[in-house]
Design an enzyme around this catalytic site. Sequence first.
Site, PDB file in Angstrom:
ATOM      1  N   ASP A  11       0.791  -1.235   0.107  1.00  0.00           N
ATOM      2  CA  ASP A  11      -0.046  -0.083  -0.143  1.00  0.00           C
ATOM      3  C   ASP A  11       0.931   1.036  -0.056  1.00  0.00           C
ATOM      4  O   ASP A  11       0.756   2.017   0.868  1.00  0.00           O
ATOM      5  CB  ASP A  11      -0.953  -0.214   1.101  1.00  0.00           C
ATOM      6  CG  ASP A  11      -0.276   0.038   2.437  1.00  0.00           C
ATOM      7  OD1 ASP A  11       0.915  -0.465   2.862  1.00  0.00           O
ATOM      8  OD2 ASP A  11      -0.871   0.392   3.620  1.00  0.00           O
ATOM      9  N   ASP A  16       6.566   1.141   1.868  1.00  0.00           N
ATOM     10  CA  ASP A  16       6.328   0.303   0.652  1.00  0.00           C
ATOM     11  C   ASP A  16       7.285   0.347  -0.294  1.00  0.00           C
ATOM     12  O   ASP A  16       7.700  -0.531  -1.027  1.00  0.00           O
ATOM     13  CB  ASP A  16       4.905   0.260   0.424  1.00  0.00           C
ATOM     14  CG  ASP A  16       4.130   0.153   1.801  1.00  0.00           C
ATOM     15  OD1 ASP A  16       3.404  -1.147   2.032  1.00  0.00           O
ATOM     16  OD2 ASP A  16       3.742   0.968   2.313  1.00  0.00           O
ATOM     17  N   ASN A  41      -2.619   2.918   3.622  1.00  0.00           N
ATOM     18  CA  ASN A  41      -1.924   4.321   3.949  1.00  0.00           C
ATOM     19  C   ASN A  41      -2.863   5.357   3.156  1.00  0.00           C
ATOM     20  O   ASN A  41      -2.881   6.327   3.638  1.00  0.00           O
ATOM     21  CB  ASN A  41      -0.260   4.251   3.326  1.00  0.00           C
ATOM     22  CG  ASN A  41       0.607   3.380   4.191  1.00  0.00           C
ATOM     23  OD1 ASN A  41       0.387   3.540   5.655  1.00  0.00           O
ATOM     24  ND2 ASN A  41       1.598   2.914   3.792  1.00  0.00           N
ATOM     25  N   THR A 127       3.047  -6.096   2.675  1.00  0.00           N
ATOM     26  CA  THR A 127       3.506  -4.968   3.552  1.00  0.00           C
ATOM     27  C   THR A 127       2.381  -3.870   3.638  1.00  0.00           C
ATOM     28  O   THR A 127       2.792  -2.620   4.081  1.00  0.00           O
ATOM     29  CB  THR A 127       4.800  -4.343   2.802  1.00  0.00           C
ATOM     30  OG1 THR A 127       4.255  -3.827   1.603  1.00  0.00           O
ATOM     31  CG2 THR A 127       5.767  -5.031   2.843  1.00  0.00           C
ATOM     32  N   PHE A 169      -0.434  -0.509  12.513  1.00  0.00           N
ATOM     33  CA  PHE A 169      -1.254   0.026  11.653  1.00  0.00           C
ATOM     34  C   PHE A 169      -2.115  -1.116  10.696  1.00  0.00           C
ATOM     35  O   PHE A 169      -3.193  -1.145  10.500  1.00  0.00           O
ATOM     36  CB  PHE A 169      -0.582   1.032  10.607  1.00  0.00           C
ATOM     37  CG  PHE A 169      -1.379   1.521   9.491  1.00  0.00           C
ATOM     38  CD1 PHE A 169      -2.648   2.540   9.745  1.00  0.00           C
ATOM     39  CD2 PHE A 169      -1.240   1.291   8.277  1.00  0.00           C
ATOM     40  CE1 PHE A 169      -3.208   3.048   8.846  1.00  0.00           C
ATOM     41  CE2 PHE A 169      -1.992   1.903   7.233  1.00  0.00           C
ATOM     42  CZ  PHE A 169      -2.978   2.954   7.513  1.00  0.00           C
ATOM     43  N   ASN A 170      -1.147  -2.013  10.108  1.00  0.00           N
ATOM     44  CA  ASN A 170      -1.600  -2.788   9.080  1.00  0.00           C
ATOM     45  C   ASN A 170      -2.536  -3.864   9.769  1.00  0.00           C
ATOM     46  O   ASN A 170      -3.527  -4.333   8.847  1.00  0.00           O
ATOM     47  CB  ASN A 170      -0.495  -3.667   8.528  1.00  0.00           C
ATOM     48  CG  ASN A 170       0.507  -2.725   7.376  1.00  0.00           C
ATOM     49  OD1 ASN A 170      -0.089  -1.924   7.389  1.00  0.00           O
ATOM     50  ND2 ASN A 170       1.856  -3.344   7.376  1.00  0.00           N
ATOM     51  N   HIS A 243       9.807   0.334   8.390  1.00  0.00           N
ATOM     52  CA  HIS A 243       9.193  -0.801   8.498  1.00  0.00           C
ATOM     53  C   HIS A 243       9.316  -1.693   7.331  1.00  0.00           C
ATOM     54  O   HIS A 243       9.589  -2.940   7.573  1.00  0.00           O
ATOM     55  CB  HIS A 243       7.675  -0.287   8.539  1.00  0.00           C
ATOM     56  CG  HIS A 243       7.372   0.661   9.813  1.00  0.00           C
ATOM     57  ND1 HIS A 243       7.527   0.153  11.051  1.00  0.00           N
ATOM     58  CD2 HIS A 243       7.060   1.976   9.497  1.00  0.00           C
ATOM     59  CE1 HIS A 243       7.071   1.699  11.696  1.00  0.00           C
ATOM     60  NE2 HIS A 243       6.793   2.501  10.944  1.00  0.00           N
ATOM     61  N   ASP A 244       8.667  -1.473   6.189  1.00  0.00           N
ATOM     62  CA  ASP A 244       8.412  -2.562   5.080  1.00  0.00           C
ATOM     63  C   ASP A 244       9.541  -3.072   4.728  1.00  0.00           C
ATOM     64  O   ASP A 244       9.600  -4.424   4.061  1.00  0.00           O
ATOM     65  CB  ASP A 244       7.200  -2.092   4.145  1.00  0.00           C
ATOM     66  CG  ASP A 244       6.109  -1.664   4.643  1.00  0.00           C
ATOM     67  OD1 ASP A 244       5.472  -2.182   5.657  1.00  0.00           O
ATOM     68  OD2 ASP A 244       5.142  -0.823   4.009  1.00  0.00           O
TER      69      ASP A 244
HETATM   70  C1  BDR Z   1       3.031   0.146   8.590  1.00  0.00           C
HETATM   71  O1  BDR Z   1       1.916   1.074   8.442  1.00  0.00           O
HETATM   72  C2  BDR Z   1       2.179   1.824   7.338  1.00  0.00           C
HETATM   73  O2  BDR Z   1       2.157   3.089   7.699  1.00  0.00           O
HETATM   74  C3  BDR Z   1       3.709   1.482   6.708  1.00  0.00           C
HETATM   75  O3  BDR Z   1       3.587   1.432   5.304  1.00  0.00           O
HETATM   76  C4  BDR Z   1       3.711   0.093   7.413  1.00  0.00           C
HETATM   77  O4  BDR Z   1       3.428  -0.998   6.588  1.00  0.00           O
HETATM   78  C5  BDR Z   1       4.002   0.418   9.420  1.00  0.00           C
HETATM   79  O5  BDR Z   1       2.924   0.237  11.010  1.00  0.00           O
HETATM   80 CA    CA Z   2       2.952  -0.338   4.173  1.00  0.00          CA
END
Ligand code: BDR
Ligand code: CA
Length: 313
Positions: A11, A16, A41, A127, A169-170, A243-244
């Site tokens: 996303d 990502d 996102n 991701t 978040f994910n 993160h990703d």
């Molecule tokens: C995740 O949430 C999104 O904001 C980032 O792309 C990542 O996948 C981190 O919590």
């Molecule tokens: Ca992401």
Amino acid sequence: MAKRKIIIDCDPGQDDAINLLLAFAATDELDILGVTTVAGNVPLELTERNARLICDIAGRDDVCVYAGCSRPMVRALITAEKVHGTTGIDGIEITPPSRPLESRHAVDFIINSTLNAIDGPVTLVPTGPLSNIAIAIVKEPSILDNVDQIVLMGGAMREGGNYSPSAEFNMLVDPHAAHVVFECGRPIVVFGLDVTHQLLATRERIERIRALSTRAATATAGMLDFFNRHDTEKYKSGGAPLHDPCTVAYLLKPDLFECKDCNISVEIHSELTIGHTAVDFWGVTGKDSNAMWAYDVDADGFYDLLVEYLGRY
Ligand code: BDR
Ligand code: CA
């Protein structure tokens, strides 16, 4: 050595996008069957546009992009423009992508390409919210016979949540999809906030990337500059967590990470803690492990790897 077949479900999102740039540079190691996008996102029409733009930046006109679910399975969509900007990839110039979006739905692409991958299994690399992956599993469970691993970014244990006190978040965006994926029975490797918060994009690391001066490296540095504005304020840290890119970094160099087999369940009932990943790190439930939980990372080694691959462009 045979290249590993992967589908990246994402996303974009700056992180990502950087994960895509890392994967696109790994032409000797990875056979990217396709990139699928999901709402997360930012809304779906932006995540698929952003993925196509990243293909342009990487010069990978051989990679096809498929759009998938525009909303989570049960809950209303939550987006994260406050972190990623209104485009999702603020920090680079947005131009119309040169390649068209594929007409097939991402879920059908995931199903067909997984079932048809006769010369070796497929690794799924999500991701973003897990809506596309979960719906592919629900629609055609037999794809799992040809999935060797699901290597995903999501969840949190020691770090707590980043979008609610309990949830990453994910997981928060589509907890029901995450539940389906964690219950699917295939090997899962999970990169949550416990490791991603160790991977700070410090000023020094960003300048090291920018100095590569390739188009992909310049775009990465620009996106990290933007990413840093929000997160350094939020976390009072020396840089935003990346993160990703843990997912593709793991495929390229698994030794960077320390992982432990655990049982992981996703909360789907409580409104207060929905999306929480209950990671049974100490084995207190007696339940069988269903995932490998990453809990430590060699941060300098990770950034060395990113610089090495972005330098290949
Ligand atoms: C995740 O949430 C999104 O904001 C980032 O792309 C990542 O996948 C981190 O919590
Ligand atoms: Ca992401």
